[in-house]
Structures are given as C-alpha cells and as structure tokens.
Scaffold this active site. Structure first.
Site, PDB file in Angstrom:
ATOM      1  N   LYS A  52       0.762  -1.654  -0.039  1.00 38.11           N
ATOM      2  CA  LYS A  52      -0.396   0.037  -0.076  1.00 38.11           C
ATOM      3  C   LYS A  52       0.965   1.552   0.176  1.00 38.11           C
ATOM      4  O   LYS A  52       0.535   2.435  -0.723  1.00 38.11           O
ATOM      5  CB  LYS A  52      -0.962  -0.002   1.466  1.00 38.11           C
ATOM      6  CG  LYS A  52      -1.920  -0.863   0.784  1.00 38.11           C
ATOM      7  CD  LYS A  52      -2.563  -1.257   2.320  1.00 38.11           C
ATOM      8  CE  LYS A  52      -3.487  -2.118   2.314  1.00 38.11           C
ATOM      9  NZ  LYS A  52      -4.386  -2.988   3.559  1.00 38.11           N
ATOM     10  N   GLN A  96      -3.644  -1.942   9.730  1.00 36.23           N
ATOM     11  CA  GLN A  96      -3.837  -2.876   9.065  1.00 36.23           C
ATOM     12  C   GLN A  96      -4.566  -4.071  10.378  1.00 36.23           C
ATOM     13  O   GLN A  96      -4.108  -3.386  11.283  1.00 36.23           O
ATOM     14  CB  GLN A  96      -2.721  -3.374   8.641  1.00 36.23           C
ATOM     15  CG  GLN A  96      -2.726  -4.809   8.212  1.00 36.23           C
ATOM     16  CD  GLN A  96      -3.382  -4.072   6.710  1.00 36.23           C
ATOM     17  OE1 GLN A  96      -2.780  -3.719   5.872  1.00 36.23           O
ATOM     18  NE2 GLN A  96      -3.544  -5.710   6.249  1.00 36.23           N
ATOM     19  N   ASP A 119     -10.678   3.276   4.884  1.00 32.65           N
ATOM     20  CA  ASP A 119     -10.924   2.145   4.478  1.00 32.65           C
ATOM     21  C   ASP A 119     -12.489   1.728   4.541  1.00 32.65           C
ATOM     22  O   ASP A 119     -13.351   1.135   3.879  1.00 32.65           O
ATOM     23  CB  ASP A 119     -10.770   0.991   5.814  1.00 32.65           C
ATOM     24  CG  ASP A 119      -9.359   0.238   5.584  1.00 32.65           C
ATOM     25  OD1 ASP A 119      -8.865   0.221   4.145  1.00 32.65           O
ATOM     26  OD2 ASP A 119      -8.589   0.191   6.588  1.00 32.65           O
TER      27      ASP A 119
END
Ligand code: NDP
Length: 297
Positions: A52, A96, A119
């Site tokens: 990412k 994460q 997210d």
C-alpha cells in the site's frame, strides 16, 4: 469462452487518473498523506502494508509508517490514532487488521476520525453507505463496482448474488448493489454459511460475487450461462511451487470459465482494484479536507 476481466488494467487506468488529481492538489500545495499503522500478528500484514505504501509513493501520495510492538498495550495504539486524528498533515489513516487479541478491533475503528477513515469501516461511514450517501466506500466492493462498470455490465434490474456477508466485503457489496444509484439498482441476494440450496441461488445470478474465503468452492455446476463472475477470494493452498503454496480464488476457474459470460482471474482481478480504491479514498479525503475539488475517476 468467457471474457477475462483484467483488474490490473482497470486499476492502472484508475491510478493514472488519480495521479492527475494528486498533481492538481500538489499545485495547490496539498500533498495527500496516508498513515499506515501496523500492529498485526499476521505475517502477511507487513507485506500488505508495504504494498500500500509503495502504491502511494508511485502516485505522489506521502506515507507515514507507524509500527507498534505486538505486546504493546491497546492504549498505545489508541494514542497513535488520537495523534493522527489531530494531525492536519495526515489526511488518511489505515490500521492494518488483524490486531492482536488483547486489542478490541471495534474500538480501534471507532476511534479513527471518520473523515480520515479511508477503509470506510467506521460505523458513521457504514451508516452513511447504508443510508445512501456514502463518504468513503469500502475499497473491495467499490473496486468491484468499478470493474463491472469498466466491463460494461449494467447492474440495473439484474440479479446480483453475493456469497459472503463479512463486514469488509459481503455486506458493503450488497449495500452498493441495492443503492438507487449508478452501479446499484440490482436485485440482491446475500448468501452465507447457513444458506440452504446455495447452488440454486448462485445459478440465478446475472452477477455473482464470491467472497467466502473457501478455495475454489464455486464450481461449474453452480453457475449459468450469461453470468458475470467476480472472484474475491484469495486463498493460499499447498502447492508444489518454490514458495510451497499458490493463491487460488473462491471459484474453480477451470470448470466455471467455460460456462459463464465473464470472469475475474485470481490473482489479477479484484486484488489490484482494492489497492487502487484505497488510493482513490486517500485522494478523496485530501480533497474533502482541503476544500480543493479534484476529479475522481
Ligand atoms: P470472512 O471469513 O470474514 O467471511 C466469509 C463469509 O463467507 C462469511 O459471511 C461466511 O458465512 C461465508 N461463507 C463461508 N463459507 C461458506 C460456504 N461454504 N457457503 C456459503 N458462505 C460461506 O471473509 P472476508 O469477507 O474477509 O474475505 C473473503 C475472501 O476474500 C477471503 O478469501 C479473503 O482473503 C478475500 N479477500 C480478498 C480481497 C481482495 O482484495 N481481493 C479483499 C478482502 C478479502 P458466515 O457469515 O455464516 O460465517
């Protein structure tokens, strides 16, 4: 023979459009910044986070890389989140998952500023999505919408069947399909591990999204001619390869591909789209926070 829907190609188009938006922000002295927070017991998480970060750097998005020890108290993670929330130079925050057992993931998500929650997992963002005015769409289902659009699949009036009801894929996917909006207006069925006669449901699908995390379990007997199959699964199975494993989807490609209209491969289907949509949300977050309008692909 089914069309192969090429996620790498569509993702690359989205990334290049986003690069223009990043340039436009930079012209106005705004550099999008994504903070990644890693405190994960899953060894694959480190790879995901570095991928990412690399994606961001390629596009001119700055990154902050924060790592916490696995045995650090939950309060350390909460302090990091509070600091990032309050930092005007940070536009986007990604913690994460998974986090260690002693940390309540729900609390983690609830502590992220919803404006920086790229997210799209914060309850406020989920609520907005369900209500029909999304702020940040979760990356995987949003990427699937973009793939279908690029493939010229009109979802309106179609029967969409989603196998899986997880918080990150199945539920938001179903919510996007039922929106009264482009990429929505589909008649949507959500299946899960307690669904009776699953094959009967999947055979009805014009669009089938497989997100169960069970290797190759959708086979040729479960699909119909004309179906567009989106395989979300990424499953490691033992194989006689250098690494000792290979990645397979939830769909048995060999038996399904000859029967359907179009299908995504694994890898190279949904995966690259998920990564591209994180960049999309980061650019969107920066635009929202700075008040500088940019085009989003
Ligand atoms: P979860 O394990 O959180 O959810 C799986 C869902 O599938 C659950 O709702 C479960 O039902 C349902 N399910 C499990 N087995 C069956 C079955 N035999 N029949 C019908 N339904 C079943 O997984 P995720 O949603 O997080 O991920 C799904 C897959 O997608 C994984 O392989 C994951 O690695 C991959 N993934 C890929 C991404 C990408 O970018 N390509 C991004 C995110 C995930 P129940 O609720 O009843 O338990």
């Amino acid at each position: 023979m089914a069309d192969r829907i090429d996620g790498n190609e569509v993702a690359s188009e989205i990334r290049s459009a986003l690069a223009d938006s990043v340039e436009r922000l930079a012209d106005a002295d705004e550099r999008p910044t994504l903070a990644t927070v890693l405190m994960s017991p899953d060894p694959a998480s480190e790879t995901y986070v570095s991928m990412k970060q690399r994606d961001c750097e390629e596009l001119g998005i700055q990154t902050r890389d924060i790592e916490l020890e696995l045995d650090a108290p939950a309060s350390d993670l909460f302090d990091v989140i509070a600091e990032l929330n309050g930092d005007p130079d940070v536009n986007a925050i990604l913690v994460q998952s998974p986090v260690p057992d002693h940390v309540d993931y729900r609390e983690v998500i609830e502590r992220i500023d919803p404006e920086k929650d790229v997210d799209g997992f914060h309850p406020e963002n989920i609520g907005r999505l369900v209500a029909g005015y999304p702020r940040y769409k979760p990356c995987t289902p949003h990427g699937i919408q973009k793939l279908l659009e690029a493939e010229g699949v009109d979802t309106e009036g179609k029967d969409a069947v989603v196998v899986g009801r997880s918080r990150i894929v199945g539920k938001p996917m179903a919510n996007l399909f039922i929106q009264k909006a482009p990429g929505g207006n589909a008649t949507t069925t959500v299946c899960h591990s307690r669904t009776d006669n699953l094959a009967e449901k999947t055979r009805q699908a014009d669009i089938l999204v497989a997100a169960a995390g069970v290797p190759e379990f959708i086979d040729g007997s479960m699909v119909s001619e004309g179906t567009v199959v989106i395989d979300v699964g990424i499953n490691r199975v033992d194989a006689d390869t250098e690494k000792g494993y290979e990645l397979v989807g939830d769909v048995d490609f060999e038996s399904v591909e000859p029967q359907v209209d179009a299908i995504t491969p694994v890898p190279g289907g949904v995966g690259p789209m998920t990564r591209a949509m994180l960049l999309y949300n980061t650019v969107k977050a920066t635009s929202r926070q700075s008040g500088i309008d940019v085009e989003l692909p």
